[in-house]
Design an enzyme around this catalytic site. Structure first.
Site, PDB file in Angstrom:
ATOM      1  N   ASP A 150       0.562  -0.837   1.071  1.00 27.56           N
ATOM      2  CA  ASP A 150       1.799  -0.806   1.860  1.00 27.56           C
ATOM      3  C   ASP A 150       2.819   0.099   1.177  1.00 27.56           C
ATOM      4  O   ASP A 150       2.450   1.083   0.540  1.00 27.56           O
ATOM      5  CB  ASP A 150       2.331  -2.239   2.031  1.00 27.56           C
ATOM      6  CG  ASP A 150       3.041  -2.434   3.355  1.00 27.56           C
ATOM      7  OD1 ASP A 150       4.107  -1.828   3.537  1.00 27.56           O
ATOM      8  OD2 ASP A 150       2.554  -3.189   4.203  1.00 27.56           O
ATOM      9  N   HIS A 223       9.191  -2.975   3.975  1.00 25.63           N
ATOM     10  CA  HIS A 223       7.969  -3.334   4.696  1.00 25.63           C
ATOM     11  C   HIS A 223       6.919  -3.960   3.778  1.00 25.63           C
ATOM     12  O   HIS A 223       6.344  -5.010   4.087  1.00 25.63           O
ATOM     13  CB  HIS A 223       7.426  -2.061   5.360  1.00 25.63           C
ATOM     14  CG  HIS A 223       6.307  -2.273   6.315  1.00 25.63           C
ATOM     15  ND1 HIS A 223       4.999  -2.443   5.915  1.00 25.63           N
ATOM     16  CD2 HIS A 223       6.286  -2.331   7.667  1.00 25.63           C
ATOM     17  CE1 HIS A 223       4.236  -2.579   6.988  1.00 25.63           C
ATOM     18  NE2 HIS A 223       4.985  -2.523   8.062  1.00 25.63           N
ATOM     19  N   SER A 568       1.963  -5.206  11.917  1.00 16.86           N
ATOM     20  CA  SER A 568       2.102  -5.219  10.454  1.00 16.86           C
ATOM     21  C   SER A 568       2.396  -6.617   9.935  1.00 16.86           C
ATOM     22  O   SER A 568       2.027  -6.959   8.820  1.00 16.86           O
ATOM     23  CB  SER A 568       3.268  -4.330  10.024  1.00 16.86           C
ATOM     24  OG  SER A 568       2.864  -3.011   9.887  1.00 16.86           O
TER      25      SER A 568
END
Ligand code: NAG
Ligand code: NAG
Ligand code: NAG
Ligand code: NAG
Ligand code: NAG
Ligand code: NAG
Length: 781
Positions: A150, A223, A568
């Site tokens: 990520d 994220h 995600s």
């Protein structure tokens, strides 16, 4: 002599510069690892290939970006076209290919349409697994290692505290890579590894802009921190969001797993984070390669392409196949290109492909109009209006004169007239620009509050945001009602009541409209996605270097927890469930774990009705795969559809023919089994003409003595038969094969649309377990 050489150096210099600029990143695939070579010997052999086309030892060393040791036998290097073609002529070289630039990115919702923050009030956020049975049986995943590809991690988050965690598992061989604002003391018994990969990024795009990101595993985006804490964040009590707005418990799905962070996604030069990010194939393969060598058990990859990508060009798929060979479970997001059909990415059958759905929780912030009408909007905005009515306007009616027609009502930057907006609540519509950006425009123009109306395409699906002023988001129908009220009222007024968390909302779950849909365009014989999990308005940890809205130039708030949407966010829920299963069943293959998750998934919502799309229409397996994740049931699936590495190679033989990029030493048989006979827990049959018979094998992982019988709900227009239709087992681990024959019911042809898929399912049940497989069939005529 001296003079001559000086001139020649001067002459050569521009040539070298030119040829450097000419060099591009290539992936060179040599063959299969022989297995007995030491790691440095592998690297030496890669180096010797480079030496055969480069002038000097130094040039060869400098051009090598990555030497892959645990996945493919190959390397990534900077080569000229000439050098690349020279290499490709060597006998042992299987392929030399240019990577596809910027194809991959993180799977948050459309970068133009997301954001949020906040913490829910006194509730645990994981609704996927109720009760602690599964967690305690799996000892909260404490000996399982989950790798996360990520944007890095914010290690100071309480979610990554190692309080109460025992020693790091002995199987761990990874490292804690130091870099900017990140050193070995940032790893602990929770965050056991961290690495970063940007050699291909920099070779393609130039040096990283260090004001945009950290040259280290540290997350400047948010994220990666969000996904990692969703998989394996510790239980954190009394978490407070901005302004102490709310507090509660935050926890990952498997709160005691160990996390290994592989940072592979980076900002796009010259673009803001809201616009997206990029993850290069060579960097990701290097991360997967290391993760295999490091000893991870599960890999969580919330990354993919916008367009489905062929297996041979899909380096997540190539890396994942090698990971699966080592029994590493790889879960990937399906993508956020929905609700259009055929938009799904990460379709390889050795990957768990995850769609996104809602949870039974909303953040209700009612909008009350001057006529008394109360509209149930949603938000996670911390700021509040006073308890009184304010003048209400529609953005299209209060714009500067220079605003174009299509931007009317959109509240784009600079569009609102301060004279007409000051002190009012403004209704803005979605469509163009970012949701949070619209709120910023209203605030800049002096507005006191803001209502965000869905466009027709958004329908009733509300994304919750941490706006910079009091706000609420409303459905398309409600936005139309508000416009009607404004139009029909002399003196339109409204107020927004501060948000409250409401649990147990119905229906839930429903499919998120953004979740990418099947059919699988890479191989229509494999039904994808595999499963769906919570991905709408998910709360998890956040980077303190990025504001909750991601609009770093206009929003300087810092939050520890944030709400975010996308496949995600659903992917790490499945990764967590896989980690818990791995803890309970350490010897199961990755295919067996996927099968257990799939065959036990749920098809109904909390009203007992079939899962729907956000519009209320019944959803199909092309949205949810086998159904909604039910990890507690998955721990005891009864039977599993297993598949070996060889099964996957045979599958590739029949699907793509030349499988050199996956395993050049494997000899494809003359007649490889058909793709449809891959032992998959679901069934897709495109363009059926009359009859087809499919083979499957189940392995008993339930009670030693058991008898399973067959039931089916055939898709409209088809009949299904299993042979045998009763399977008796005497032992755990015993395998039984059966065939399924699907037949077109000619008398029903007039009722079946030739261009449409029809859906159904079949199952094996022993009175205790139901092992269900979805099916999707279309007609050839
Ligand atoms: C790591 O960085 C922190 C500051 O973030 C510092 O306090 C600490 O001493 C460093 N540790 C090592 C081992 O360098
Ligand atoms: C790096 O990013 C900063 C902030 O976004 C920007 O102002 C600067 O121009 C960028 N530098 C380069 C070399 O692109
Ligand atoms: C919870 O956090 C708040 C603010 O961070 C603090 O004032 C309060 O004492 C905490 N409560 C508990 C029970 O720890
Ligand atoms: C429109 O005009 C306003 C001020 O009247 C200005 O701030 C804004 O930048 C202009 N927008 C465009 C797109 O020209
Ligand atoms: C509201 O009134 C405006 C004119 O003021 C008109 O253009 C628009 O179509 C009306 N909208 C609705 C939904 O009635
Ligand atoms: C379907 O099968 C029939 C007979 O087996 C054959 O005549 C026909 O051409 C086939 N149709 C298609 C579309 O393949």
């Amino acid at each position: 002599m001296k003079r001559f050489s000086l001139i020649s150096i001067l002459l050569l210099l521009p040539l070298i510069l030119v040829s450097c600029a000419d060099k591009q990143v290539y992936m060179v695939n040599i063959g299969q690892h022989s297995g007995e070579k030491a790691l440095h010997e592998i690297e030496d052999s890669h180096h010797s290939y480079l030496l055969s086309v480069k002038k000097t030892e130094e040039e060869a060393r400098a051009s090598l970006l990555y030497s892959y040791k645990h996945s493919i036998n190959g390397f990534a290097a900077l080569l000229s076209t000439e050098e690349a073609s020279k290499l490709s002529e060597l006998e042992e070289v299987v392929s030399v290919s240019r990577s596809h630039q910027r194809k991959y990115s993180l799977h948050t919702t459309r970068s133009w349409d997301f954001i949020g923050l906040q913490e829910e009030e006194g509730h645990q956020k994981q609704h996927a697994w109720k009760g602690d049975d599964l967690l305690s049986k799996a000892r909260y995943g404490k000996d399982v290692i989950v790798g996360v590809l990520d944007s890095g991690v914010w290690p100071e988050s309480n979610s990554f505290s190692d309080k109460g965690m025992g020693p790091i598992p002995k199987s761990w061989k990874g490292i804690c890579q130091t870099g900017v604002a990140f050193n070995s003391s940032h790893c602990n018994r929770k965050l056991i590894g961290a690495r970063y990969y940007l050699k291909s990024y920099e070779a393609n795009l130039g040096p990283l802009n260090t004001t945009e990101d950290y040259r280290s595993p540290r997350d400047k985006d948010g994220h990666g921190t969000h996904t990692a804490s969703t998989v394996g964040g510790q239980r954190v009590l009394n978490v407070s969001a901005i302004g102490g707005f709310a507090h509660g418990i935050a926890t990952g799905g498997a709160p005691l797993v160990r996390l290994a962070i592989y940072k592979v996604c980076w900002p796009i030069p010259g673009q803001s984070k809201v616009d997206g990010n990029t993850c290069f194939a060579e960097d990701m393969l290097a991360a997967i390669d290391d993760a295999i060598g490091d000893g991870v058990n599960v890999l969580s990859v919330s990354i993919g392409t916008k367009q489905p990508s062929k297996y041979t060009e899909d380096y997540i798929a190539i890396g994942a196949l090698h990971a699966a060979k080592k029994n590493i479970v790889v879960a990937c997001s399906a993508g956020n290109q929905g609700p259009a059909p055929s938009t799904l990415s990460n379709p390889a059958p050795w990957i768990i492909t995850v769609g996104a759905s809602s949870v039974d929780r909303q953040f209700i912030a009612p909008v009350v109009l001057g006529n008394g009408l109360r509209i149930e909007g949603q938000t996670v905005t911390p700021s509040k209006l006073e308890n009184k009515l304010y003048p209400l306007v529609y953005a299209a009616d209060v714009v500067n004169p220079n605003v174009s027609k299509e931007a009317l009502g959109q509240c784009l930057p600079g569009s609102l007239s301060p004279e007409k907006v000051r002190g009012k609540i403004v209704l803005c519509m979605r469509g163009l620009g970012t949701r949070a950006g619209k709120g910023i425009e209203v605030k800049m123009a002096g507005g006191f509050g803001f209502i965000l109306g869905n466009s027709k395409a958004n329908g009733a699906e509300l994304s919750c945001d941490a706006h910079v002023l009091p706000a609420s988001a409303v459905t398309y129908d409600d936005a139309v009602r508000i416009v009607d009220y404004i139009n029909s009222s002399k003196n339109p007024m409204a107020t927004i009541i501060p948000a409250k968390t409401v649990i147990g909302t119905k229906p839930a779950p429903f499919m998120a409209s953004f979740s990418s849909r099947g059919p699988n365009v890479i191989d229509p014989y494999i039904l994808k996605p595999d499963i769906t999990a919570p991905g709408l308005n998910i709360l998890a940890a956040w980077s303190e270097a990025d504001p909750p809205t991601k609009l770093s130039h206009q929003d300087n708030r810092i939050v520890k927890y944030n709400i975010f949407s996308g496949t995600s966010m659903s992917c790490p829920h499945v990764s967590a469930a896989a980690a818990l299963l791995k803890a309970i069943h350490p010897t199961w293959s990755s295919a067996a774990i996927r099968s257990a998750l799939m065959t036990t998934a749920g098809l109904t919502n909390n009203m007992g009705s079939p899962l729907t799309d956000n519009s209320g229409k019944t959803a199909t397996p092309f949205a949810y795969g086998s159904g909604h994740l039910r990890p507690t049931m998955a721990a005891d699936p009864g039977l599993v559809y297993d598949a070996s590495h060889t099964d996957y190679l045979l599958y590739l033989c029949s699907t793509i023919g030349s499988i050199g990029k996956f395993d050049p030493t494997f000899k494809c048989p003359k007649a490889a089994p058909k793709a449809i006979n891959l032992n998959y827990p679901s069934l897709a049959i495109p363009k059926l003409n009359d009859t087809i018979t499919v083979q499957r094998t189940v392995t008993n992982v339930g009670d030693s003595k058991s008898v399973y019988s067959f039931t089916a709900k055939p898709p409209l227009g088809f009949s299904i038969k299993a042979s045998p239709n009763v399977l008796s087992f005497d032992d755990v681990g015993q395998k039984k094969s059966f065939t399924i024959t699907v037949k077109v019911r000619r008398e029903m042809l007039s009722k079946v649309d030739k261009d449409e898929y029809a859906f159904g399912w079949y199952s094996w049940a022993d009175g205790k377990h139901i092992v269900r497989s979805p099916m999707a069939i279309s007609l050839a005529y």
